[in-house]
Design a protein around this motif. Structure first.
Motif, short mmCIF file in Angstrom:
data_model
loop_
_atom_site.label_atom_id
_atom_site.label_comp_id
_atom_site.label_asym_id
_atom_site.label_seq_id
_atom_site.Cartn_x
_atom_site.Cartn_y
_atom_site.Cartn_z
N GLY A 14 7.64 4.59 26.02
CA GLY A 14 8.82 5.22 25.46
C GLY A 14 10.12 4.86 26.15
N ILE A 15 10.09 3.93 27.07
CA ILE A 15 11.29 3.59 27.85
C ILE A 15 12.09 2.45 27.21
CG2 ILE A 15 12.13 2.71 30.07
CD1 ILE A 15 9.73 4.14 31.35
N CYS A 16 11.44 1.38 26.77
CA CYS A 16 12.19 0.18 26.36
C CYS A 16 12.79 0.28 24.95
CB CYS A 16 11.30 -1.05 26.48
SG CYS A 16 10.07 -1.24 25.17
N GLN A 17 12.30 1.16 24.12
CA GLN A 17 12.79 1.33 22.75
C GLN A 17 12.56 0.09 21.90
OE1 GLN A 17 14.58 4.64 22.04
NE2 GLN A 17 13.27 4.84 23.83
N GLY A 18 11.57 -0.70 22.27
CA GLY A 18 11.31 -1.95 21.57
C GLY A 18 10.37 -1.84 20.39
N CYS A 19 9.88 -0.67 20.12
CA CYS A 19 8.84 -0.52 19.10
C CYS A 19 9.26 0.43 17.98
CB CYS A 19 7.56 0.00 19.74
SG CYS A 19 7.79 1.63 20.47
N VAL A 20 10.53 0.52 17.72
CA VAL A 20 11.00 1.52 16.75
C VAL A 20 10.63 1.15 15.32
CG1 VAL A 20 12.91 2.34 18.16
CG2 VAL A 20 13.27 0.45 16.56
N ILE A 21 10.42 2.18 14.53
CA ILE A 21 10.27 2.05 13.08
C ILE A 21 11.11 3.15 12.44
CG2 ILE A 21 8.19 3.49 12.92
CD1 ILE A 21 7.28 1.43 10.71
N GLU A 22 11.72 2.81 11.32
CA GLU A 22 12.62 3.77 10.68
C GLU A 22 11.83 4.83 9.94
OE1 GLU A 22 15.66 1.91 8.42
OE2 GLU A 22 16.71 3.78 8.01
N ARG A 23 12.28 6.06 10.10
CA ARG A 23 11.66 7.17 9.38
C ARG A 23 12.24 7.27 7.97
NH1 ARG A 23 9.34 10.95 13.02
NH2 ARG A 23 10.09 10.71 15.15
N GLN A 24 11.42 7.71 7.05
CA GLN A 24 11.87 7.98 5.68
C GLN A 24 12.30 9.43 5.67
OE1 GLN A 24 11.13 5.51 3.10
NE2 GLN A 24 12.61 6.65 1.91
N VAL A 81 0.84 -1.21 0.00
CA VAL A 81 0.00 0.00 0.00
C VAL A 81 0.87 1.25 0.00
CG1 VAL A 81 -1.70 1.33 1.33
CG2 VAL A 81 -1.95 -1.15 1.11
N LYS A 82 1.93 1.24 0.80
CA LYS A 82 2.84 2.39 0.84
C LYS A 82 3.47 2.62 -0.54
CE LYS A 82 7.51 3.30 2.54
NZ LYS A 82 7.53 4.72 2.46
N ASP A 83 3.99 1.57 -1.16
CA ASP A 83 4.62 1.71 -2.48
C ASP A 83 3.61 2.22 -3.51
OD1 ASP A 83 6.97 0.84 -1.40
OD2 ASP A 83 6.82 -1.20 -2.21
N ILE A 103 7.51 6.81 6.78
CA ILE A 103 8.22 5.68 7.37
C ILE A 103 8.71 4.73 6.30
CG2 ILE A 103 7.06 5.75 9.60
CD1 ILE A 103 5.20 3.54 8.51
N CYS A 104 9.65 3.89 6.68
CA CYS A 104 10.07 2.83 5.76
C CYS A 104 10.16 1.53 6.55
CB CYS A 104 11.37 3.16 5.06
SG CYS A 104 12.72 3.59 6.12
N PHE A 105 9.90 0.44 5.86
CA PHE A 105 9.95 -0.87 6.47
C PHE A 105 11.25 -1.54 6.06
CE2 PHE A 105 5.49 0.17 5.81
CZ PHE A 105 4.94 -0.10 7.04
N SER A 106 11.97 -2.06 7.05
CA SER A 106 13.25 -2.69 6.71
C SER A 106 13.18 -4.19 6.88
CB SER A 106 14.36 -2.13 7.57
OG SER A 106 14.01 -2.12 8.93
#
Ligand code: FES
Length: 93
Positions: free
Chosen positions: A52-62, A28-30, A90-93
């Protein structure tokens, strides 16, 4: 033309909203970017704390302008800043 393109072509001002598995969100993003259609994606992520403490939910920004060494420019916390992002954000890696 794929089914998504067919539906969008019938609308004056199409906008996409999607949630679901990551492979589908990638498609859908593409499509949204290729066709210059605004879109919002609801991203799923494992959340250890949801504060916001564990940093376990990160997603890379475009974000091409982000510094290579700036963690907060390169990544977003889904629990605090998401889960809904613009498709071009965002981007999915
Ligand atoms: S779930 Fe822990 S930082 Fe997002």
């Amino acid at each position: 033309m794929n089914p998504l393109g067919s539906v969008c072509s019938e609308l004056d001002v199409p906008k996409l909203f999607a949630c679901g598995p990551e492979p589908m969100l990638i498609v859908v993003k593409d499509f949204a970017i290729t066709e210059s259609i605004a879109g919002e994606l609801s991203v799923e992520s494992y959340m250890g704390c949801a504060t916001g403490i564990c940093q376990g939910c990160v997603i890379e920004r475009q974000n091409g302008a982000a510094s290579k060494h700036s963690y907060h420019d390169r990544y977003s916390l889904v629990c605090l800043e998401g889960p809904v992002y613009n498709a071009s954000e965002i981007c999915f890696s």
